[in-house]
Design an enzyme around this catalytic site. Sequence first.
Site, short mmCIF file in Angstrom:
data_model
loop_
_atom_site.label_atom_id
_atom_site.label_comp_id
_atom_site.label_asym_id
_atom_site.label_seq_id
_atom_site.Cartn_x
_atom_site.Cartn_y
_atom_site.Cartn_z
N ARG A 1 -6.82 20.10 -8.59
CA ARG A 1 -6.49 21.37 -8.36
C ARG A 1 -5.42 21.82 -9.39
O ARG A 1 -5.23 22.96 -9.88
CB ARG A 1 -5.91 21.11 -6.84
CG ARG A 1 -5.35 22.36 -6.19
CD ARG A 1 -5.12 22.16 -4.89
NE ARG A 1 -3.83 21.19 -4.69
CZ ARG A 1 -3.48 20.73 -3.51
NH1 ARG A 1 -3.94 21.21 -2.51
NH2 ARG A 1 -2.50 19.92 -3.44
N LYS B 1 3.79 1.97 -3.47
CA LYS B 1 3.17 0.94 -4.86
C LYS B 1 4.20 1.35 -6.09
O LYS B 1 4.38 0.37 -6.88
CB LYS B 1 1.80 1.59 -4.93
CG LYS B 1 0.92 0.96 -3.98
CD LYS B 1 -0.43 1.24 -4.37
CE LYS B 1 -1.48 1.12 -3.25
NZ LYS B 1 -2.85 1.66 -3.88
N GLY C 1 -9.02 14.45 -8.60
CA GLY C 1 -7.51 14.13 -8.21
C GLY C 1 -7.01 13.67 -9.43
O GLY C 1 -7.49 12.82 -10.26
N THR D 1 0.93 -1.23 -0.17
CA THR D 1 -0.05 0.06 0.08
C THR D 1 1.03 1.34 -0.04
O THR D 1 2.11 1.26 -0.02
CB THR D 1 -1.08 -0.03 1.09
OG1 THR D 1 -2.01 1.11 1.06
CG2 THR D 1 -0.48 -0.16 2.52
N ALA E 1 -3.68 7.36 -7.13
CA ALA E 1 -4.82 6.66 -6.94
C ALA E 1 -5.78 6.97 -7.82
O ALA E 1 -6.54 5.89 -8.41
CB ALA E 1 -5.39 7.32 -5.45
N TYR F 1 -11.35 5.83 3.84
CA TYR F 1 -12.38 5.67 4.71
C TYR F 1 -11.77 5.59 6.06
O TYR F 1 -10.57 5.78 6.17
CB TYR F 1 -12.58 3.94 4.44
CG TYR F 1 -11.30 3.06 4.52
CD1 TYR F 1 -10.39 2.61 3.33
CD2 TYR F 1 -10.73 2.70 5.62
CE1 TYR F 1 -9.64 2.19 3.05
CE2 TYR F 1 -9.55 2.10 5.55
CZ TYR F 1 -8.58 1.93 4.43
OH TYR F 1 -7.37 1.15 4.43
P1 ATR Z 1 -2.16 9.63 -4.56
O1 ATR Z 1 -0.84 8.68 -5.00
O2 ATR Z 1 -2.70 8.99 -2.87
O3 ATR Z 1 -3.20 9.83 -5.15
P2 ATR Z 1 -0.68 12.06 -4.90
O4 ATR Z 1 -0.15 11.47 -5.84
O5 ATR Z 1 0.27 12.75 -3.75
O6 ATR Z 1 -1.32 10.84 -4.01
O7 ATR Z 1 -1.99 13.02 -5.43
C1 ATR Z 1 -2.70 13.68 -4.45
C2 ATR Z 1 -3.70 14.08 -5.12
O8 ATR Z 1 -4.64 14.81 -4.26
C3 ATR Z 1 -3.53 15.20 -6.19
O9 ATR Z 1 -4.53 15.11 -7.34
C4 ATR Z 1 -3.54 16.49 -5.35
O10 ATR Z 1 -3.81 17.53 -6.11
P3 ATR Z 1 -2.53 18.40 -6.79
O11 ATR Z 1 -2.25 17.41 -8.07
O12 ATR Z 1 -3.19 19.71 -7.36
O13 ATR Z 1 -1.49 18.41 -5.66
C5 ATR Z 1 -4.88 16.23 -4.55
N1 ATR Z 1 -5.18 16.90 -3.17
C6 ATR Z 1 -4.36 16.56 -1.97
N2 ATR Z 1 -4.76 17.57 -1.34
C7 ATR Z 1 -5.81 18.39 -1.68
C8 ATR Z 1 -6.73 19.59 -1.43
N3 ATR Z 1 -6.56 19.87 -0.37
N4 ATR Z 1 -7.25 20.18 -2.13
C9 ATR Z 1 -7.41 19.49 -3.53
N5 ATR Z 1 -6.73 18.62 -3.98
C10 ATR Z 1 -5.93 17.79 -3.12
#
Ligand code: ATR
Length: 235
Positions: A113, A26, A88, A22, A92, A177
Site C-alpha cells: 500500500r 521480535k 506487504g 512472536t 513479516a 491462519y
Molecule cells: P508485520 O510486522 O506483521 O509485517 P507491520 O510492520 O505493521 O506488521 O506491517 C504491516 C503490513 O501490512 C504493511 O505492509 C501494511 O501496509 P503499509 O506499509 O501500507 O502500512 C500492510 N497492511 C496492513 N493493513 C493493510 C490493509 N488493510 N490493506 C493493505 N495493506 C495493509
Amino acid sequence: MSRFRRTVAEFFRTGGVGANVTVPFKQQAFDLVTYVTTRAQQAGAVNTLVPLGYGQLLGDNTDGIGLVRDLQTNLQQKLTNRDVIILGAGGAARGVIAPLIEQGVASLTIANRTIEKANLLVEQFAQPSLHACRFDQLTIPTGALVINATSASLSGQKLPLKTNELAHAECAYDMMYGAQPTAFMQQAQQAGITAVHDGLGMLVEQAGAAFQMWHEGAELDTLKVIQKLRESIGE
Ligand code: ATR
C-alpha cells in the site's frame, strides 16, 4: 529493564532450553541477544532464542525457512524459477525475502500500500530479481505464487487487489491462519485459485526448525503436529 527482557532472563535462569518469540516482540528479541545469525540479521528480527551459557543468547530467525519448508515440502509448491509476489512490506515480509531468493525464484515482487516501504526493502536486499510496486500497479504473471504478508487478515480486511489480476496466480498463501479462511484466502478463492493455503504449516515448520536448534538436530514430526492442530481448531 523491560518486562520482556526480565521474562526472558528469568526463563533461561530457571533452566529454559530455548524459546520462540512472536509478534510484537521480535524486534525487542533482536535487540536483547548477544549474537544473531545471518538470517536473523537479514530479517531484522529474532524469533528463536538459544542460550549459550553465562547469560549469553543467540538469536535466530526460522520464519523464512518455515515458510519455504511448508511451501516446498508440505504443499509441493515449486519456488525455483517461479514468479513470487509478496503482499506487504512490514516485518513479516522482510523475514522471508532472503530465504525465498535463496531458492532461486524467477522474480520476487513486493507489492505494498505504501510504496516507500516496499522500495526500502528492494534497496536493502539489492537483488536483481527483487522489485517493488503499489497494489494498483501489480501485474501477476500466470502461474505465480502470491503470499500475503500484510497484517490485513488480522483485522479481516480485504486487500485492494483486482480479482482478474489475482486470477493469474496458481497458488495463494496467507502467512496468517485461523479457524476460518482469512479475508485474503476468500479473495483468492473468489478469483478461482484452487491452491489456497493458510500459514499454519509455516507456524509449525518455523517451530520445527527452532526445535532442532534447541535439541541438537532432533527432528519434529511437523506433519503430525499440523494435523493435530487442524483437528483441534475443528477443520
Ligand atoms: P508485520 O510486522 O506483521 O509485517 P507491520 O510492520 O505493521 O506488521 O506491517 C504491516 C503490513 O501490512 C504493511 O505492509 C501494511 O501496509 P503499509 O506499509 O501500507 O502500512 C500492510 N497492511 C496492513 N493493513 C493493510 C490493509 N488493510 N490493506 C493493505 N495493506 C495493509
